[in-house]
Design a protein around this motif. Structure first.
Motif, PDB file in Angstrom:
ATOM      1  N   TYR A 170       1.125  -1.187   0.185  1.00 47.54           N
ATOM      2  CA  TYR A 170       0.064   0.122   0.304  1.00 47.54           C
ATOM      3  C   TYR A 170       1.273   1.016  -0.356  1.00 47.54           C
ATOM      4  CZ  TYR A 170      -2.479   4.112   1.707  1.00 47.54           C
ATOM      5  OH  TYR A 170      -2.424   5.026   1.996  1.00 47.54           O
ATOM      6  N   TYR A 171       1.716   0.866   0.864  1.00 49.85           N
ATOM      7  CA  TYR A 171       2.824   2.314   0.359  1.00 49.85           C
ATOM      8  C   TYR A 171       3.553   2.766  -0.702  1.00 49.85           C
ATOM      9  CZ  TYR A 171       2.593   2.462   5.417  1.00 49.85           C
ATOM     10  OH  TYR A 171       2.462   2.016   7.288  1.00 49.85           O
ATOM     11  N   ILE A 172       3.990   1.977  -0.960  1.00 45.78           N
ATOM     12  CA  ILE A 172       4.576   1.746  -2.355  1.00 45.78           C
ATOM     13  C   ILE A 172       3.259   3.232  -3.467  1.00 45.78           C
ATOM     14  CG2 ILE A 172       5.512   0.398  -4.186  1.00 45.78           C
ATOM     15  CD1 ILE A 172       5.953  -1.534  -2.710  1.00 45.78           C
ATOM     16  N   LEU A 173       2.198   1.489  -3.912  1.00 46.50           N
ATOM     17  CA  LEU A 173       1.090   2.626  -4.367  1.00 46.50           C
ATOM     18  C   LEU A 173       0.735   3.816  -4.167  1.00 46.50           C
ATOM     19  CD1 LEU A 173      -1.325  -0.183  -4.336  1.00 46.50           C
ATOM     20  CD2 LEU A 173       0.419   1.238  -6.169  1.00 46.50           C
ATOM     21  N   SER A 174       0.600   4.269  -2.874  1.00 46.29           N
ATOM     22  CA  SER A 174       0.205   5.391  -2.292  1.00 46.29           C
ATOM     23  C   SER A 174       1.224   6.438  -2.877  1.00 46.29           C
ATOM     24  CB  SER A 174      -0.225   5.604  -0.878  1.00 46.29           C
ATOM     25  OG  SER A 174       0.720   5.406  -0.403  1.00 46.29           O
ATOM     26  N   THR A 175       2.488   6.321  -2.685  1.00 46.26           N
ATOM     27  CA  THR A 175       4.735   7.138  -3.195  1.00 46.26           C
ATOM     28  C   THR A 175       3.806   7.599  -4.598  1.00 46.26           C
ATOM     29  OG1 THR A 175       5.274   6.052  -1.014  1.00 46.26           O
ATOM     30  CG2 THR A 175       6.022   7.046  -2.392  1.00 46.26           C
ATOM     31  N   LEU A 176       3.489   6.502  -5.317  1.00 44.45           N
ATOM     32  CA  LEU A 176       3.482   6.757  -6.478  1.00 44.45           C
ATOM     33  C   LEU A 176       2.431   7.093  -6.969  1.00 44.45           C
ATOM     34  CD1 LEU A 176       5.705   3.470  -7.373  1.00 44.45           C
ATOM     35  CD2 LEU A 176       6.521   5.748  -6.971  1.00 44.45           C
ATOM     36  N   LEU A 177       1.834   7.256  -6.220  1.00 46.36           N
ATOM     37  CA  LEU A 177       0.221   7.285  -7.747  1.00 46.36           C
ATOM     38  C   LEU A 177       0.078   8.977  -7.174  1.00 46.36           C
ATOM     39  CD1 LEU A 177      -2.171   4.616  -6.818  1.00 46.36           C
ATOM     40  CD2 LEU A 177      -1.142   5.227  -9.158  1.00 46.36           C
ATOM     41  N   PRO A 178      -1.099   9.986  -7.526  1.00 45.67           N
ATOM     42  CA  PRO A 178      -0.794  11.042  -8.290  1.00 45.67           C
ATOM     43  C   PRO A 178      -1.742  11.054  -6.766  1.00 45.67           C
ATOM     44  CG  PRO A 178      -1.622  10.053 -10.335  1.00 45.67           C
ATOM     45  CD  PRO A 178      -0.862   8.793  -9.603  1.00 45.67           C
ATOM     46  N   ILE A 179      -1.652  12.473  -6.525  1.00 48.82           N
ATOM     47  CA  ILE A 179      -2.456  12.525  -5.296  1.00 48.82           C
ATOM     48  C   ILE A 179      -3.478  12.415  -4.735  1.00 48.82           C
ATOM     49  CG2 ILE A 179      -2.213  14.551  -4.795  1.00 48.82           C
ATOM     50  CD1 ILE A 179      -1.309  14.992  -1.662  1.00 48.82           C
ATOM     51  N   ASP A 180      -4.618  13.178  -6.034  1.00 54.02           N
ATOM     52  CA  ASP A 180      -5.707  12.585  -5.894  1.00 54.02           C
ATOM     53  C   ASP A 180      -5.938  11.496  -6.555  1.00 54.02           C
ATOM     54  OD1 ASP A 180      -4.724  12.765  -8.104  1.00 54.02           O
ATOM     55  OD2 ASP A 180      -7.215  14.012  -9.445  1.00 54.02           O
ATOM     56  N   LYS A 181      -5.704  10.471  -6.408  1.00 54.12           N
ATOM     57  CA  LYS A 181      -6.180   8.974  -6.806  1.00 54.12           C
ATOM     58  C   LYS A 181      -6.374   8.337  -5.836  1.00 54.12           C
ATOM     59  CE  LYS A 181      -5.699  10.021 -11.375  1.00 54.12           C
ATOM     60  NZ  LYS A 181      -6.969  10.514 -11.850  1.00 54.12           N
ATOM     61  N   LEU A 182      -5.586   8.065  -5.084  1.00 54.31           N
ATOM     62  CA  LEU A 182      -5.488   7.352  -3.908  1.00 54.31           C
ATOM     63  C   LEU A 182      -5.652   7.773  -1.898  1.00 54.31           C
ATOM     64  CD1 LEU A 182      -5.957   4.197  -2.805  1.00 54.31           C
ATOM     65  CD2 LEU A 182      -3.083   4.478  -2.858  1.00 54.31           C
ATOM     66  N   ILE A 183      -5.005   9.062  -2.188  1.00 52.38           N
ATOM     67  CA  ILE A 183      -4.830   9.618  -0.800  1.00 52.38           C
ATOM     68  C   ILE A 183      -5.715  10.379  -0.644  1.00 52.38           C
ATOM     69  CG2 ILE A 183      -3.632  11.467   0.618  1.00 52.38           C
ATOM     70  CD1 ILE A 183      -0.455  10.222  -0.377  1.00 52.38           C
ATOM     71  N   SER A 184      -6.287  10.959  -1.543  1.00 49.47           N
ATOM     72  CA  SER A 184      -7.708  12.030  -1.049  1.00 49.47           C
ATOM     73  C   SER A 184      -8.648  11.598  -1.357  1.00 49.47           C
ATOM     74  CB  SER A 184      -7.465  13.511  -2.737  1.00 49.47           C
ATOM     75  OG  SER A 184      -8.159  12.817  -3.728  1.00 49.47           O
ATOM     76  N   LYS A 185      -8.865  10.219  -1.669  1.00 47.92           N
ATOM     77  CA  LYS A 185      -9.770   9.479  -1.343  1.00 47.92           C
ATOM     78  C   LYS A 185     -10.257   9.128  -0.487  1.00 47.92           C
ATOM     79  CE  LYS A 185     -11.167   9.970  -5.951  1.00 47.92           C
ATOM     80  NZ  LYS A 185     -10.045  10.766  -6.605  1.00 47.92           N
ATOM     81  N   LEU A 186      -8.910   8.598   0.284  1.00 46.10           N
ATOM     82  CA  LEU A 186      -9.202   7.881   1.621  1.00 46.10           C
ATOM     83  C   LEU A 186      -9.344   8.296   2.422  1.00 46.10           C
ATOM     84  CD1 LEU A 186      -6.805   4.599   0.887  1.00 46.10           C
ATOM     85  CD2 LEU A 186      -9.614   4.802   0.248  1.00 46.10           C
ATOM     86  N   TYR A 187      -7.898   9.304   2.749  1.00 47.12           N
ATOM     87  CA  TYR A 187      -8.145   9.805   3.772  1.00 47.12           C
ATOM     88  C   TYR A 187      -8.955  10.532   3.966  1.00 47.12           C
ATOM     89  CZ  TYR A 187      -2.752   9.547   4.141  1.00 47.12           C
ATOM     90  OH  TYR A 187      -1.810   8.948   4.563  1.00 47.12           O
ATOM     91  N   PRO A 188     -10.178  11.449   4.204  1.00 50.06           N
ATOM     92  CA  PRO A 188     -10.946  12.035   4.646  1.00 50.06           C
ATOM     93  C   PRO A 188     -12.313  10.991   5.187  1.00 50.06           C
ATOM     94  CG  PRO A 188     -10.619  12.910   2.408  1.00 50.06           C
ATOM     95  CD  PRO A 188     -10.175  11.715   2.285  1.00 50.06           C
ATOM     96  N   ILE A 189     -12.237  10.088   4.958  1.00 52.77           N
ATOM     97  CA  ILE A 189     -13.104   9.258   5.362  1.00 52.77           C
ATOM     98  C   ILE A 189     -12.145   8.738   6.856  1.00 52.77           C
ATOM     99  CG2 ILE A 189     -13.650   6.499   5.202  1.00 52.77           C
ATOM    100  CD1 ILE A 189     -13.845   6.685   1.983  1.00 52.77           C
ATOM    101  N   PHE A 190     -11.063   7.935   6.778  1.00 53.09           N
ATOM    102  CA  PHE A 190     -10.398   7.764   7.996  1.00 53.09           C
ATOM    103  C   PHE A 190     -10.286   9.232   8.934  1.00 53.09           C
ATOM    104  CE2 PHE A 190      -8.311   4.758   4.903  1.00 53.09           C
ATOM    105  CZ  PHE A 190      -8.747   3.367   5.419  1.00 53.09           C
ATOM    106  N   GLY A 191     -10.075  10.063   8.181  1.00 53.12           N
ATOM    107  CA  GLY A 191      -9.991  11.366   9.383  1.00 53.12           C
ATOM    108  C   GLY A 191     -11.725  11.687   9.959  1.00 53.12           C
ATOM    109  N   MET A 192     -12.695  11.641   9.306  1.00 53.85           N
ATOM    110  CA  MET A 192     -13.803  11.385  10.142  1.00 53.85           C
ATOM    111  C   MET A 192     -14.018  10.407  10.699  1.00 53.85           C
ATOM    112  SD  MET A 192     -15.263  14.477   9.069  1.00 53.85           S
ATOM    113  CE  MET A 192     -16.638  13.970  10.142  1.00 53.85           C
ATOM    114  N   ALA A 193     -13.119   9.672  10.680  1.00 56.20           N
ATOM    115  CA  ALA A 193     -13.771   7.912  11.884  1.00 56.20           C
ATOM    116  C   ALA A 193     -13.052   8.802  12.846  1.00 56.20           C
ATOM    117  CB  ALA A 193     -12.599   7.211  11.248  1.00 56.20           C
ATOM    118  N   MET A 194     -11.230   8.810  12.359  1.00 54.70           N
ATOM    119  CA  MET A 194     -11.191   9.297  13.881  1.00 54.70           C
ATOM    120  C   MET A 194     -11.315  10.720  14.683  1.00 54.70           C
ATOM    121  SD  MET A 194      -6.779  10.622  14.173  1.00 54.70           S
ATOM    122  CE  MET A 194      -6.224  10.224  14.820  1.00 54.70           C
TER     123      MET A 194
END
Length: 484
Positions: A170-194
């Motif tokens: 997962y780290y490899i994918l999130s490091t290489l992929l454009p920021i709006d393809k993986l990080i910007s999709k998952l982070y808001p969900i986990f951020g709201m959970a926290m």
């Protein structure tokens, strides 16, 4: 309870009052085009909505810091409340805001490059090595840590190293992929959970049968089991890092500086996320002090469980939040460190790309930089986790200190109110220098000797800094007069 509620109110007021003062000192330009617009490459420079950038930045800087650090800091007693509130407003939020906005003003440059602009090329070279090492430490810690937690939750269903491999993929994918393809999709969900987990704990504390200790002169002391071995100064100020001030934040801010659409968003994103993290840390510290009965019982419980903050966080979540707490705990305690680990590697890639002037548009260029990082991080997983974590804690606060001195230099050069970072810089220099002299992973000197040594290092740092900036300012003034 009164001290706890007042602390939350002061943190919120700090955002609206002191945050506005800091914004005015910096001097935003709402007409200025941001790097997201000027340098858009749809990989790292991508304009994103403010709410999404806020949640990504919050999860970037938070991770497990405001949970584990706050629980460990709660063992000192209500003094932790004071550090969280004052640290978040006058040190952490100021550090985060200026580091983010200076990156924004310098085309999204990594923090090591920004440091070089204001403290010189020699410091820049040191900071390049220091920040990349810190980020690899973070990535390694948050590679093994979550794998151990998942392995325990699943009853050793798979081998630990299989989970490490899954997280690494997962780290490899999130490091290489454009920021709006993986990080910007998952982070808001986990951020709201926290955030929901913290809100749930807040409701339980306010309306449940819990007695939060008050912050008064009688309680403003070191309540740990062995106060001589863990002196409140400087140990508390390194233990609670992400809930008050953390150098790791300055490595994350350039990621979001490359996604902000307008400078007016800076206060909400950089200053606001630090205040939000401070509130989360405050809630967890209060929960830890009350859930086990009192501060003394918290210390006993932690001692009986090898000072395992993950165990304490899980117990608090499950019992104070009920069934839903288990789900939120899973998302918070497992997802939070993973979402700090992936952006740690991404930040390291961006720092090295700035160093080598490597265009990251092409995937092969991202691979050239990223593969050595992952190989090194995986090799570090063979070292004892506790050793890596202890050195991370000190290096994290040391980075924050260097960034505060950098911001102070910037404010002096720009003839602005440099005192807003000078005093936090001096304080954190004393904290970090004393800590490395007194801590087991440092020189293990006697307390009195460490305090005098820390004071001497701090004084020398002030003299060296002032000599450098005055000389550089004089040279700059002379050049202006020559060409005028």
């Amino acid at each position: 309870m009164v001290s706890f509620i007042v602390s939350i109110i002061v943190l919120i007021a700090g955002y609206f009052i002191y945050g506005k003062i800091i914004e005015r000192i910096f001097g935003i330009d709402t007409e200025r085009k941001t790097p997201a617009v000027l340098l858009r490459d749809d990989i790292d420079f991508v304009p994103l909505p403010q709410w999404r950038v806020f949640l990504i930045q919050f999860l970037n800087i938070a991770g497990l810091g405001p949970i584990f650090g706050a629980i460990a800091g709660a063992m000192f007693g209500p003094a932790a409340f004071l550090w969280i509130v004052l640290g978040s407003i006058f040190a952490g939020a100021v550090h985060d805001y200026f580091s983010g906005m200076l990156s924004l003003r310098h085309n999204g440059l990594s923090i090591s490059e920004v440091v070089g602009i204001y403290l010189g090329p020699n410091v820049k070279q040191i900071m390049r090595l220091f920040t990349v090492a810190l980020l690899i430490f973070v990535g390694t810690v948050f590679l093994v840590g979550p794998a151990k937690i998942i392995n325990g939750m699943t009853g050793d269903m798979w081998n630990l190293w299989i989970w490490v491999g899954v997280i690494l993929a997962y780290y490899i994918l999130s490091t290489l992929l454009p920021i709006d393809k993986l990080i910007s999709k998952l982070y808001p969900i986990f951020g709201m959970a926290m955030l929901l987990m913290a809100i749930g704990l807040l409701v339980a504390l306010l309306f449940g049968d819990y007695k939060i200790p008050e912050l008064n002169p009688g309680n403003l002391r070191n309540m740990t089991t062995n106060p001589d071995e863990t002196p409140l100064f400087p140990i508390l100020f390194v233990t609670i890092a992400c809930g008050a001030i953390s150098g790791f934040h300055s490595t994350q801010s350039p990621l979001m500086a490359r996604c902000i659409k307008n400078e007016r968003c800076g206060r909400g994103i950089f200053f606001g996320t630090m205040i939000t993290e401070g509130i989360v840390a405050l809630i967890w510290a209060a929960a830890a002090m009350t859930f086990f009965g009192n501060v003394s019982e918290l210390n006993n419980a932690m001692l009986a469980n090898d000072n395992n903050a993950a165990w304490a966080a899980n117990e608090i979540s499950l019992h104070m939040l009920g069934g839903i707490g288990g789900i939120l705990a899973l998302l918070g305690i497992v997802a939070a460190p993973i979402t700090s680990g992936d952006t740690a590697f991404r930040s390291a890639r961006l720092i090295l790309s700035d160093v080598f002037k490597s265009n990251q548009k092409k995937i092969k260029n991202r691979l050239y930089i990223s593969i050595p990082l992952f190989v090194l991080a995986f090799s570090l997983t063979q070292i004892d986790f506790g050793i890596i974590w202890r050195y991370f804690a000190w290096s994290n606060q040391t980075l924050a200190t260097v960034v505060l001195w950098t911001i102070t230099a910037y404010l002096i050069f720009e003839s602005k109110a440099y005192w807003v970072t000078l005093f936090p810089a001096i304080f954190m220099t004393m904290v970090c220098s004393t800590y490395i002299l007194i801590a087991p992973e440092g020189f293990e000197l006697a307390n009195d000797i460490a305090y005098w040594g820390g004071a001497l290092i701090t004084l020398c740092t002030i003299i060296l800094f002032w000599t450098y900036v005055m000389r550089k300012k004089a040279v700059s003034r002379s050049m202006k007069e020559t060409f005028s």
